[in-house]
Design an enzyme around this catalytic site. Structure first.
Site, PDB file in Angstrom:
ATOM      1  N   THR A 167      -6.095   0.677  -3.491  1.00  0.00           N
ATOM      2  CA  THR A 167      -4.929   0.023  -4.084  1.00  0.00           C
ATOM      3  C   THR A 167      -5.276  -1.235  -4.856  1.00  0.00           C
ATOM      4  O   THR A 167      -4.429  -1.768  -5.576  1.00  0.00           O
ATOM      5  CB  THR A 167      -3.894  -0.315  -2.994  1.00  0.00           C
ATOM      6  OG1 THR A 167      -4.529  -1.076  -1.965  1.00  0.00           O
ATOM      7  CG2 THR A 167      -3.312   0.946  -2.393  1.00  0.00           C
ATOM      8  N   ASP A 179      -6.018   5.793   2.455  1.00  0.00           N
ATOM      9  CA  ASP A 179      -6.056   4.370   2.149  1.00  0.00           C
ATOM     10  C   ASP A 179      -7.387   3.792   2.634  1.00  0.00           C
ATOM     11  O   ASP A 179      -8.019   4.342   3.544  1.00  0.00           O
ATOM     12  CB  ASP A 179      -4.896   3.683   2.874  1.00  0.00           C
ATOM     13  CG  ASP A 179      -4.699   2.240   2.463  1.00  0.00           C
ATOM     14  OD1 ASP A 179      -3.814   1.984   1.635  1.00  0.00           O
ATOM     15  OD2 ASP A 179      -5.430   1.359   2.963  1.00  0.00           O
ATOM     16  N   GLN A 238       8.854  -8.294  -6.190  1.00  0.00           N
ATOM     17  CA  GLN A 238       7.787  -8.825  -7.029  1.00  0.00           C
ATOM     18  C   GLN A 238       7.633  -8.108  -8.365  1.00  0.00           C
ATOM     19  O   GLN A 238       7.524  -8.746  -9.414  1.00  0.00           O
ATOM     20  CB  GLN A 238       6.461  -8.762  -6.261  1.00  0.00           C
ATOM     21  CG  GLN A 238       6.443  -9.608  -5.017  1.00  0.00           C
ATOM     22  CD  GLN A 238       5.160  -9.403  -4.228  1.00  0.00           C
ATOM     23  OE1 GLN A 238       4.086  -9.293  -4.786  1.00  0.00           O
ATOM     24  NE2 GLN A 238       5.279  -9.339  -2.913  1.00  0.00           N
ATOM     25  N   HIS A 280       0.834  -1.196   0.000  1.00  0.00           N
ATOM     26  CA  HIS A 280       0.000   0.000   0.000  1.00  0.00           C
ATOM     27  C   HIS A 280       0.874   1.253   0.000  1.00  0.00           C
ATOM     28  O   HIS A 280       0.575   2.233  -0.698  1.00  0.00           O
ATOM     29  CB  HIS A 280      -0.912   0.001   1.224  1.00  0.00           C
ATOM     30  CG  HIS A 280      -2.021  -0.994   1.146  1.00  0.00           C
ATOM     31  ND1 HIS A 280      -3.343  -0.653   1.279  1.00  0.00           N
ATOM     32  CD2 HIS A 280      -2.009  -2.328   0.927  1.00  0.00           C
ATOM     33  CE1 HIS A 280      -4.105  -1.731   1.164  1.00  0.00           C
ATOM     34  NE2 HIS A 280      -3.305  -2.767   0.949  1.00  0.00           N
ATOM     35  N   ALA A 308      10.923 -11.563  -2.293  1.00  0.00           N
ATOM     36  CA  ALA A 308      11.102 -11.366  -3.734  1.00  0.00           C
ATOM     37  C   ALA A 308      10.754  -9.935  -4.116  1.00  0.00           C
ATOM     38  O   ALA A 308       9.757  -9.396  -3.638  1.00  0.00           O
ATOM     39  CB  ALA A 308      10.212 -12.330  -4.512  1.00  0.00           C
TER      40      ALA A 308
END
Length: 469
Positions: free
Chosen positions: A144, A122, A357, A16, A355
């Site tokens: 998001t 948010d 991403q 986020h 990771a």
């Protein structure tokens, strides 16, 4: 010429926060009249990825028109695991009010001609609408996830508040629901599990939707060419705020700001991918909050091995069940993998922890990303299963398993099902891969001058300036 400052209030979750910073950068690049203050909440426990990212923000953005304010960290409050994030953010309201008061004081004193133009919240932070109201400024939202998921939240909230339906009772009906933001009926089994949580999770989830309706407008991380049906359904609903599809909001470089350890990990991962043929690698990654129990890990491993495909697997350890925490990397992944798995797959696969991403997904070696339904250890509104369903509806995915729940425990997706799903996408020149390629090209154009998201972002800026108090 009026100048406006927007206060962004992102949730303290890495995904986020990163996307919030990216939309903030787009806004200030779009209009010189805007400046932005991003409020950074500090969790009452250590989150190394979030902490290192926030520490790097000021140095990584060479402009004074975005500033970052760290809110005080309070470790004295003990939060229950249920609805942790909701309660934590509620307790941040005094800190947010104090920071905004300082912004207003600076403007009133004549040291700054910029006026407070509003809040951008948010979905987890909708309680801050109360603070915006105290200052007499509009509250907007940045959602998001996608438009279909936003529509799902609004629909469930309407069922509860307007039609007196207890949505937690939908569990187990094995029926399909007509959701306006979905072109096709949605099986109740793919609803976020928090919807069925009678211990407060469901009410919190629907509470976010109810408060989102109070905002002046909602920027959504999607684009018209991807979710035209969902965006249109929201626009047709007179009870919802104006929706601005301004995505896709991604960050191909920001994930380098993860500390020296993370940087070394990224270099190792990207070097390995550089050695793989184009579109040959299956990427398994379930987000910074996703993890599986040992039984599911073994099934995934067997499925990967039996598929014979190259793979990159971000394998993370579930957090303790007795407290709120995030998944972590395994010290030794061999503890949960089938015996000899790493040796047998050494030539074609790589098992990692954390990771990067977005960077991985953008690499030309990646052929497909595997997303299984996962019961996250956060008792908060997560919409992964619904997002997967939406991807399938758009022709961007192949379903591996639809039997998501058995009793009160997540179903284990078998190795055979995983192998079949991977092979169905990787071994054939099918329509899914063609559609993904087309959407990828479209997504690159939409934020350029003349693209739909570029236009919608301009509409948002205009509305902010027109709605200034």
């Amino acid at each position: 010429m009026k100048e406006a400052e927007l206060v962004f209030n992102p949730a303290p979750v890495i995904g986020h926060l990163v996307s919030t910073v990216e939309i903030a950068k787009l806004l200030i690049d779009r209009d010189d009249r805007l400046s932005i203050t991003v409020l950074l909440m500090k969790l009452p426990f250590h989150d190394s990825m979030l902490n290192t990212y926030t520490q790097s923000l000021a140095a990584s953005i060479p402009t004074e028109r975005i500033r970052f304010v760290n809110l005080p960290q309070d470790n004295s409050v003990s939060y229950p695991r249920t609805n942790f994030l909701t309660l934590f953010i509620q307790n941040q309201k005094p800190h947010v009010k104090e920071t905004v008061t300082q912004i207003m004081t600076r403007s009133d004193s004549g040291h700054d001609s910029t006026l407070l133009g509003g809040f951008v919240l948010d979905m987890f932070c909708t309680c801050m609408i109360d603070v915006a109201n105290e200052f007499g400024v509009p509250a907007y939202a940045f959602f998001t996830s996608g438009a279909a998921c936003l529509g799902l939240m609004f629909h469930l909230q309407t069922l509860q508040d307007k039609h007196n339906m207890d949505v937690t009772e939908l569990k187990g009906y094995n029926t399909e629901l007509a959701i306006p933001s979905f072109a096709n009926p949605l099986p109740d089994k793919v609803l976020p599990s928090v919807v069925f949580d009678k211990d407060g999770g469901s009410s919190a989830f629907l509470g976010y939707a109810k408060r989102l309706r109070e905002t002046k407008g909602i920027m959504v991380n999607t684009f018209m060419e991807l979710e035209s049906h969902a965006v249109q359904s929201l626009s047709d609903d007179a009870t919802t705020p104006k929706v601005y599809p301004v995505g896709p909001i991604v960050n191909l470089t920001g994930e380098t700001h993860v500390g020296s350890g993370g940087t070394h990990q990224k270099i190792d991962i990207m070097t390995w991918l550089d050695d793989q043929p184009p579109s040959s690698v299956v990427f398994l990654c379930f987000g910074s909050m996703g993890s599986f129990d040992v039984d599911q890990v073994k099934e995934i491993a067997h499925g990967l091995e039996q598929s014979g495909q190259r793979f990159l697997w971000s394998l993370r350890q579930p957090p303790p069940t007795d407290k709120f925490a995030l998944p972590t990397d395994y010290g030794n992944p061999e503890e949960v993998l089938p015996e000899g798995f790493l040796d047998r797959t050494a030539e074609i696969g790589k098992v990692i922890g954390w990771a990067p991403q977005v960077a991985v997904m953008a690499h030309p070696a990646i052929g497909v990303c595997v997303a299984l339904w996962v019961e996250l250890h956060l008792r908060e509104p997560v919409v992964w299963s619904t997002n997967s369903r939406m991807a399938n509806e758009l022709g961007l995915a192949v379903e591996i398993k639809m039997d998501y729940r058995k009793s009160d425990s997540p179903a284990v997706v078998s190795a055979e099902e995983i192998k079949g799903g991977i092979r169905s996408v990787m071994e054939y020149d099918n329509e899914v891969r063609k559609k993904v390629k087309a959407v990828k090209e479209e997504s690159r154009k939409t934020l350029m001058d003349g693209g739909s998201s570029y236009t919608w972002l301009g509409c948002f800026v205009k509305d902010v300036m027109d709605n200034m108090p």
